[in-house]
Design an enzyme around this catalytic site. Structure first.
Site, PDB file in Angstrom:
ATOM      1  CG  HIS A 274      -2.040  -0.998   1.142  1.00 32.66           C
ATOM      2  ND1 HIS A 274      -3.188  -0.804   0.402  1.00 32.66           N
ATOM      3  CD2 HIS A 274      -2.181  -2.228   1.705  1.00 32.66           C
ATOM      4  CE1 HIS A 274      -3.992  -1.859   0.517  1.00 32.66           C
ATOM      5  NE2 HIS A 274      -3.394  -2.745   1.309  1.00 32.66           N
ATOM      6  CG  ASP A 337      -3.507  -4.150   4.987  1.00 35.74           C
ATOM      7  OD1 ASP A 337      -2.618  -3.276   5.027  1.00 35.74           O
ATOM      8  OD2 ASP A 337      -4.639  -3.950   4.504  1.00 35.74           O
ATOM      9  CD  GLU A 338      -5.707  -5.828   1.202  1.00 40.37           C
ATOM     10  OE1 GLU A 338      -6.804  -6.341   0.972  1.00 40.37           O
ATOM     11  OE2 GLU A 338      -5.492  -4.599   1.108  1.00 40.37           O
ATOM     12  CB  ALA A 339       2.725  -6.976   2.086  1.00 40.46           C
ATOM     13  CG  HIS A 340      -1.348  -9.576  -2.017  1.00 44.11           C
ATOM     14  ND1 HIS A 340      -1.487 -10.279  -0.836  1.00 44.11           N
ATOM     15  CD2 HIS A 340      -2.563  -8.988  -2.247  1.00 44.11           C
ATOM     16  CE1 HIS A 340      -2.722 -10.139  -0.379  1.00 44.11           C
ATOM     17  NE2 HIS A 340      -3.389  -9.358  -1.213  1.00 44.11           N
TER      18      HIS A 340
END
Length: 532
Positions: A274, A337-340
């Site tokens: 993000h 979060d969501e550190a893909h």
């Protein structure tokens, strides 16, 4: 005989006078004067109080009422806050004083109130709010507001009467963390818009304002050592609007205003994912040294700080140092979060280096629950945003971390996310976590939500409001109301008060107050709103 005629004449004059008064009332209002409504019962407030003992005649605020307070400046500020609420609608002076008897009294005293509890006692002679701390007095004032007619919230003189039911409320919160998150990154909200939301949070005894200050679409806080973060990274938002950012003075004003409402600001800089707004602002933060373009869409998981570069940690150190210096509260949220686009190994290595930086500047780490996939620092809090359908493996990691001492703040997306659509017809919001009507957002118990989590590991609840589809205060309010008060009740009230059938009646009674405050709200068919 003559005396009898005189008495009859006087009775006739009194009758004519009474009829004239009624006629005046009809002309002025279009209807005969209504009988004054009964005082609001002591147990009709939101969040539900811990203990209520009704009894005795009510107290009535009149032109001669004063607000009496003794104690430090913070207690006097609560008294002034109460006066500022009551004066416009009542039209009364309501002087704040340290002298006199009766009236409305705010008293700091010893007692088993905890850090935020209070006792409110009402009798014909006085209303007394007692607490150990100014925060407790402030929460007691919110109960007093809800015990008065909703018209007390209006900014013009109203007819009253202003009565408070007789009896005693004794109240302490279930959890110490009762928060709301506002995403100012996807769409930017001004200082005044944030203040408006703070006032709404305070009414329901919330005590944390989590500000999501950075994301792919915008960086919203000025950092002197990296100025392009705000001036360039903050120059847009979802859909390509102008964006914006807070100067340090702006942010400090939000912090000050929140503190005046006894809310602690928890700032969030989301990382290592993000982060497109930061990566676009400084090419050296990218592994290939090439800055990507600014981003105005809504996809997630595509950006990452370069974990292997030393400059990344210089950047993180500078940002945390400057933000910590502006933030008097205990906590600093590092996202996670969501550190893909970050490998598991890189993610764990990044968190191992970043968490000590937070501690170095005197703050306690908060991260989204993916932090439990690394090694949470001692004392860290993990904010759980999973769904009922979240994998058993992911839930097990969170439970294990809680068993090992990591505290949890619960924000299940399919319960507490205020940006989820109510139904498929809701004009705002998203639905990736499902549709979240009012009953679903209220009808769960934080203490038992994640089986295996030790009692005491749950530190509280928080209602996040992401802003991909929200552009103004009206949008914020429509998605927050009527769900926000329910999450607030889950955080404050004893578990044995949680009952949907009783709650929906108390919630319905709040609508008139929202109207008086100019709040836009969703008329859920699950709630018996009546004529509202």
């Amino acid at each position: 005989m003559r005396d009898g005629l005189v008495r009859q004449h006087h009775r006739t004059l009194r009758l004519l006078g009474s009829l004239l008064l009624v006629a005046v009332g009809v002309c002025a209002t279009g209807a005969a004067p209504a009988r004054a409504a009964a005082p609001t019962p002591l147990d009709r407030v939101v969040p539900a109080p811990a203990s209520v003992t009704p009894g005795g005649a009510p107290y009535r605020i009149t032109r001669g009422t004063h607000i009496r307070v003794d104690g430090p400046r913070e207690a006097r500020q609560v008294a002034q806050y109460l006066a500022d609420i009551l004066r416009p609608s009542t039209g009364y002076r309501l002087p704040v004083t340290t002298r006199g008897e009766g009236g409305i009294r705010l008293a700091l005293t010893r007692g088993d109130f905890g850090a935020e509890g209070y006792r409110l006692s009402s009798s014909p002679r006085a209303v007394t709010i007692s607490a150990r701390t100014p925060a407790g007095l402030f929460h007691g004032v919110q109960t007093l507001r809800q015990l008065l007619p909703a018209a007390v919230e209006r900014d013009t003189v109203q007819p009253g009467p202003w009565t408070v039911a007789g009896g005693t409320v004794t109240d302490t919160p279930r959890y110490g963390w009762r928060g709301a998150m506002l995403d100012v990154s996807r769409h930017f909200f001004t200082v005044e818009q944030v203040k408006r939301y703070i006032d709404q949070l305070a009414l329901y005894k919330l005590n944390k304002l989590h500000l999501h200050l950075s994301d792919d679409q915008g960086w919203r806080i000025a950092i002197d050592s990296w100025p392009r973060l705000a001036t360039y990274g903050g120059s847009t938002e979802v859909g390509g609007g102008p964006g914006g950012h807070y100067t340090k003075a702006d942010y400090q004003e939000i912090v000050r205003y929140a503190a005046s409402r006894h809310l602690e600001v928890v700032p969030e800089i989301d990382m290592p994912g993000h982060t497109n707004a930061a990566l676009a602002s400084y090419a050296e933060l990218n592994c290939d040294g090439v800055a990507p373009p600014l981003y105005t869409g809504t996809a997630v998981g595509f950006s990452s700080l370069c974990v292997g570069k030393d400059v990344t940690y210089d950047f993180v150190d500078d940002v945390i140092r400057e933000l910590a210096a502006l933030t008097p509260g205990r906590y600093l949220h590092i996202g996670g979060d969501e550190a893909h686009s970050t490998s598991h190994e890189d993610y764990a290595a990044f968190m191992d280096r970043v968490q000590p930086i937070v501690a170095k500047y005197g703050k306690t780490v908060v991260g989204w629950h993916q932090l439990t996939g690394a090694a949470p620092a001692e004392g860290a809090l993990a904010q759980y945003w999973g769904l009922d359908r979240t994998s058993a493996q992911e839930k097990a990691r969170v439970v294990k971390a809680a068993q090992n001492g990591t505290g949890l703040v619960l924000s299940p997306a399919d319960r507490a996310y205020l940006d989820m659509k109510y139904t498929e017809d809701t004009p705002l919001g998203l639905s990736w976590a499902g549709y979240v009507e009012v009953r679903r957002s209220y009808d769960w118990d934080p203490g038992t939500y994640l089986p295996g989590v030790p009692e005491g590991a749950v530190k509280g609840v928080e209602a996040p409001l992401w802003s991909e589809t929200l552009e103004d205060s009206g949008h914020i309010e429509f998605m927050a109301f009527p769900r926000l008060p329910g999450v607030a009740e889950l955080g404050w009230s004893p578990a044995d008060t949680h009952d949907w059938e009783r709650y929906k009646v108390r919630l319905a009674a709040q609508a008139e107050r929202w109207n008086a405050l100019g709040i836009e709200w969703y008329r859920s068919p699950q709630v018996p709103w009546g004529a509202q």
